[in-house]
Design an enzyme around this catalytic site. Structure first.
Site, PDB file in Angstrom:
ATOM      1  CD  GLN A   1      -8.295  -4.504  -3.694  1.00 47.88           C
ATOM      2  OE1 GLN A   1      -7.970  -4.513  -2.496  1.00 47.88           O
ATOM      3  NE2 GLN A   1      -9.331  -5.174  -4.138  1.00 47.88           N
TER       4      GLN A   1
ATOM      5  CB  CYS B   1      -2.897  -0.106   5.989  1.00 42.77           C
ATOM      6  SG  CYS B   1      -4.045  -0.237   4.610  1.00 42.77           S
TER       7      CYS B   1
ATOM      8  CB  CYS C   1      -0.890  -0.027   1.234  1.00 44.58           C
ATOM      9  SG  CYS C   1      -1.687   1.536   1.611  1.00 44.58           S
ATOM     10  CD  GLU C   2      -0.237   5.295  -3.935  1.00 50.66           C
ATOM     11  OE1 GLU C   2      -1.001   6.262  -4.026  1.00 50.66           O
ATOM     12  OE2 GLU C   2       0.399   4.845  -4.901  1.00 50.66           O
ATOM     13  CG  HIS C   3      -2.427   5.525   1.139  1.00 52.23           C
ATOM     14  ND1 HIS C   3      -3.665   4.975   0.871  1.00 52.23           N
ATOM     15  CD2 HIS C   3      -2.207   6.425   0.155  1.00 52.23           C
ATOM     16  CE1 HIS C   3      -4.168   5.525  -0.211  1.00 52.23           C
ATOM     17  NE2 HIS C   3      -3.309   6.407  -0.668  1.00 52.23           N
ATOM     18  CG  HIS C   4      -0.523   3.288   6.134  1.00 50.50           C
ATOM     19  ND1 HIS C   4      -1.763   3.182   5.524  1.00 50.50           N
ATOM     20  CD2 HIS C   4      -0.649   4.261   7.065  1.00 50.50           C
ATOM     21  CE1 HIS C   4      -2.597   4.049   6.064  1.00 50.50           C
ATOM     22  NE2 HIS C   4      -1.952   4.723   7.000  1.00 50.50           N
TER      23      HIS C   4
ATOM     24  CG  HIS D   1      -5.974  -3.491   1.832  1.00 54.19           C
ATOM     25  ND1 HIS D   1      -5.342  -2.619   0.970  1.00 54.19           N
ATOM     26  CD2 HIS D   1      -6.886  -4.172   1.092  1.00 54.19           C
ATOM     27  CE1 HIS D   1      -5.856  -2.767  -0.245  1.00 54.19           C
ATOM     28  NE2 HIS D   1      -6.791  -3.691  -0.197  1.00 54.19           N
TER      29      HIS D   1
END
Length: 199
Positions: free
Chosen positions: A129, A159, A88-91, A157
């Site tokens: 995703q 996260c 995941c690019e956020h976390h 996920h």
């Protein structure tokens, strides 16, 4: 971009830089980087991150083009339960699950192993995703130019599971359809086939 190849070599300069960065991160998190258990962690993490983002330097369209064959077949081809693992690019935490992909040929078929390989190329990038689903769909649609293509991804996920809302049993489903799969009857056939245990 280079064509597909098995990723097993690491750029020494990049690895050294990342080792330094990971060592600094561990130190700032309160770890003793000289402790036996984490002594080689910066190097392992540096190599792991290069592997998990190796899709950035690979061209998925070239993978498909390398195994396209003229064939007079016009019915649905489904590859389901393709395992996928991404970050995941956020976390920068993993998400993982399965992709189900179908296409209806329009003069050309593709070697079956190439579909999972393009899933890997797109998954081995920092992702969300929704974009992963779109990237796979558009790559197949633009390269093979089939009568239709469908992609469904089901993923969990970390996260959401390990932090934040901490919902361990949640699964996210995304889908995309082009061409013939935009027709309800074709889409329903595909969804029924990926839902049934045919083995």
């Amino acid at each position: 971009m280079a064509s597909y190849k098995f990723f097993e070599e690491y750029n020494e300069s990049v690895t050294d830089d990342l080792k330094t960065n990971f060592s600094e991160i561990l130190t700032r998190l309160g770890e003793d980087v000289n402790r036996e258990g984490v002594l080689k962690t910066p190097e392992r993490a540096a190599k792991a991150m290069q592997f998990l983002t190796s899709g950035n330097s690979q061209d998925p369209a070239e993978i498909l083009k390398s195994a396209m064959f003229a064939e007079d077949y016009h019915d649905m081809v489904i590859i389901k339960d393709i395992e996928l693992y991404s970050l995941c690019e956020h976390h920068m935490l993993p998400f993982f699950g399965k992709a189900h992909i179908a296409y209806i040929p329009n003069g050309h078929i593709v070697g079956l192993s190439k579909i999972p390989r393009i899933v890997d190329v797109f998954a081995r990038r920092l992702q969300v995703q929704e974009r992963l689903t779109h990237d796979i769909l558009e790559c197949i649609n633009d390269t093979l130019k089939p009568q239709g293509v469908a992609v469904v991804i089901e993923a969990s996920h970390l996260c959401m599971m390990m932090r934040g809302v901490q919902k361990q049993n949640s699964v996210t489903t995304t889908s995309g359809f082009r061409g013939q799969f935009e027709k309800i009857e074709t889409r329903d056939e595909f969804l029924k086939l990926i839902s049934n245990d045919l083995s």
